[in-house]
Scaffold this active site. Structure first.
Site, PDB file in Angstrom:
ATOM      1  N   GLY A  71       0.810  -1.214   0.000  1.00 20.88           N
ATOM      2  CA  GLY A  71       0.000   0.000   0.000  1.00 20.88           C
ATOM      3  C   GLY A  71       0.844   1.266   0.000  1.00 20.88           C
ATOM      4  O   GLY A  71       0.517   2.244  -0.676  1.00 20.88           O
ATOM      5  N   THR A  72       1.937   1.251   0.742  1.00 23.48           N
ATOM      6  CA  THR A  72       2.775   2.452   0.835  1.00 23.48           C
ATOM      7  C   THR A  72       3.322   2.819  -0.535  1.00 23.48           C
ATOM      8  O   THR A  72       3.268   3.984  -0.955  1.00 23.48           O
ATOM      9  CB  THR A  72       3.925   2.211   1.840  1.00 23.48           C
ATOM     10  N   ASN A 147      -7.996   3.619   8.629  1.00 20.15           N
ATOM     11  CA  ASN A 147      -7.444   2.436   9.285  1.00 20.15           C
ATOM     12  C   ASN A 147      -7.742   2.385  10.782  1.00 20.15           C
ATOM     13  O   ASN A 147      -7.826   1.312  11.361  1.00 20.15           O
ATOM     14  CB  ASN A 147      -5.926   2.358   9.060  1.00 20.15           C
ATOM     15  N   GLN A 175      -7.936  -0.073   3.493  1.00 16.37           N
ATOM     16  CA  GLN A 175      -8.766  -0.633   4.573  1.00 16.37           C
ATOM     17  C   GLN A 175     -10.206  -0.884   4.127  1.00 16.37           C
ATOM     18  O   GLN A 175     -11.031  -1.307   4.931  1.00 16.37           O
ATOM     19  CB  GLN A 175      -8.755   0.310   5.783  1.00 16.37           C
ATOM     20  N   SER A 195      -3.775  -3.113  -0.558  1.00 12.10           N
ATOM     21  CA  SER A 195      -2.599  -3.785   0.011  1.00 12.10           C
ATOM     22  C   SER A 195      -2.964  -5.221   0.351  1.00 12.10           C
ATOM     23  O   SER A 195      -4.005  -5.468   0.981  1.00 12.10           O
ATOM     24  CB  SER A 195      -2.163  -3.043   1.278  1.00 12.10           C
ATOM     25  N   HIS A 197      -1.788  -7.485   2.511  1.00 10.18           N
ATOM     26  CA  HIS A 197      -1.848  -8.034   3.877  1.00 10.18           C
ATOM     27  C   HIS A 197      -3.032  -7.551   4.701  1.00 10.18           C
ATOM     28  O   HIS A 197      -3.215  -7.988   5.831  1.00 10.18           O
ATOM     29  CB  HIS A 197      -0.517  -7.840   4.612  1.00 10.18           C
ATOM     30  N   THR A 233      11.396  -6.978 -11.248  1.00  8.31           N
ATOM     31  CA  THR A 233      10.856  -8.332 -11.439  1.00  8.31           C
ATOM     32  C   THR A 233       9.674  -8.554 -10.504  1.00  8.31           C
ATOM     33  O   THR A 233       9.746  -8.255  -9.317  1.00  8.31           O
ATOM     34  CB  THR A 233      11.963  -9.374 -11.165  1.00  8.31           C
ATOM     35  N   CYS A 322       4.304   4.640  18.960  1.00  9.35           N
ATOM     36  CA  CYS A 322       5.594   5.027  19.492  1.00  9.35           C
ATOM     37  C   CYS A 322       6.386   5.683  18.367  1.00  9.35           C
ATOM     38  O   CYS A 322       6.642   5.067  17.336  1.00  9.35           O
ATOM     39  CB  CYS A 322       6.325   3.809  19.996  1.00  9.35           C
TER      40      CYS A 322
END
Ligand code: PLP
Length: 388
Positions: A71-72, A147, A175, A195, A197, A233, A322
């Site tokens: 996604g990034t 998200n 999302q 994305s 995942h 690739t 964080c």
């Protein structure tokens, strides 16, 4: 201990069918999809099948899908690929950092950026989008689903505004994909990010829909892969996994499985709110994807809550991250008007295809007792309770 995973907006487990579909491409089917011999032809066919499946999920042509590393990368490709120095881009304060930081970087290279505010439900007002348009506006980038809160934006309305103004529209649907139906024609977008995942395919693979005829500059230079839109690739096993996950997601949406997910999520939400006082849903009153609920539990520390629940076998996440050693409240929750202490006291629960009703029952036992225990330990909560 039976571990319950309610952090599917962070990442989802790869479904067994997805894993099985990928398996041959780690072994006997190892060819480079650009090779013209037997091995290459086989993997090329697998990549093109996956492209068809992803296109079917989004309602577009296979040739409009560009596979990326996630996604990034797809967000960065959409933004950096569609605008340049002197152009103006409109985005929102609740976008993922993949969009916000890409815009921030471009600002340093002469792009003008407008970051729109959101209301208390985290909604962008389409009228604000219209008002922000300038003669130099080239792109609007507003996400489909957030998200953290799961809140869905009025992307169709924003798409209309973009079309009327003759500017590009990109939406980050990372999302949303697999959770709600997506039709790129209805949204009228020129680019849309997904994305792997987040929809039960592996990490490290994603895709950008790029509308036919939209000229997009590549992020990196090399071979002519992906019709010269993304050199490198192809990650064949990952792409095959994304294709299978897209196919399964479409079948599940066609069956109406999203309603079952929404029912479980609603039961979790209502059960928590019925048992825990001084708690509320972030984004309440707005349409949301069916798997997400984000709740602020006043007078607790979200991080302490995540750790306490993890010790009991329940994985969730908090509205704080964080960064550089300090716990920063989420920019999304702050943009919605939450106080920093409320943002820090917020917990996101996100369900996946593997979530079952018994896990919700168990979470409904664990969450209220954990909040009560943390509040018992909190001098602030006691003081408030005595004074009111
Ligand atoms: N956009 C949104 C809305 C996300 O939630 C995420 C991941 O958390 C991304 C983009 C980035 O996707 P990836 O992890 O595949 O790079």
């Amino acid at each position: 201990m039976h571990r319950i995973y309610l952090d599917n907006n962070a990442t989802t487990p790869v479904l067994p069918e997805v894993f099985e579909a990928m398996r041959p491409y780690f072994g006997e089917q190892f060819g480079n999809a650009s090779s013209i011999h037997h091995h290459g032809q086989h993997t090329r066919a697998a990549v093109e099948d996956a492209r068809e499946s992803v296109a079917a999920l989004l309602g577009c042509r296979a040739s409009e899908i560009v596979f990326t590393s996630g996604g990034t990368e797809a967000d960065n490709l959409a933004i950096a690929g569609l605008i340049g120095a002197g152009d103006h881009v409109i985005t929102s304060s609740i976008e993922h950092h993949a969009v916000l930081m890409a815009c921030k970087h471009l600002e340093e290279t002469g792009v003008e950026v407008t970051v729109l505010p959101v209301d208390g439900r985290s909604l962008v007002d389409p009228a604000d989008v219209r008002r922000a348009l300038r003669p130099s506006t080239k792109l609007i980038s507003v996400m489909m689903a957030n998200n953290e809160t799961g809140v869905l934006q009025s992307v169709e309305e924003i798409g209309k505004i973009a079309a009327q103004a003759g500017v590009y529209f990109h939406t980050d649907a990372v999302q949303a994909a697999g959770k709600v139906p997506i039709d790129v024609k209805r949204i009228a977008c020129h680019a849309l990010t997904i994305s792997g995942h987040k929809l039960h395919a592996p990490q490290g693979v994603g895709a950008l829909y790029v509308k036919k005829g939209t000229r997009i500059a590549p992020l990196f230079y090399g071979g002519r892969h992906e019709r010269s839109r993304r050199a490198g690739t192809e990650n064949v096993p990952g792409i095959v996994g994304l294709g299978k996950a897209a196919q399964l997601a479409k079948e599940a949406l066609d069956r109406g499985d999203d309603k079952k997910t929404a029912a479980m999520r609603d039961r979790l939400q209502q059960g928590i709110l019925a048992q825990v006082e001084d708690a509320g849903v972030n984004g309440d009153g707005a349409a949301r994807v069916p798997n997400t609920v984000n709740i602020h539990f006043d007078h607790i520390d979200g991080e302490a809550m995540v750790i306490a629940l993890d010790l009991k076998g329940l994985a969730v996440s908090t509205g704080a991250a964080c960064s550089s050693g300090a716990i920063e409240p989420s920019h999304v929750l702050i943009a919605m008007g939450l106080r920093p202490d409320q943002a820090r006291a917020s917990i996101r629960f996100s369900l996946g295809k593997q979530t079952v009703a018994e896990e919700i029952d168990h979470a409904l036992r664990l969450v209220p007792e954990t909040v009560a225990r943390l509040r018992e330990l909190s001098p602030r909560y006691k003081r408030q309770a005595v004074s009111t």
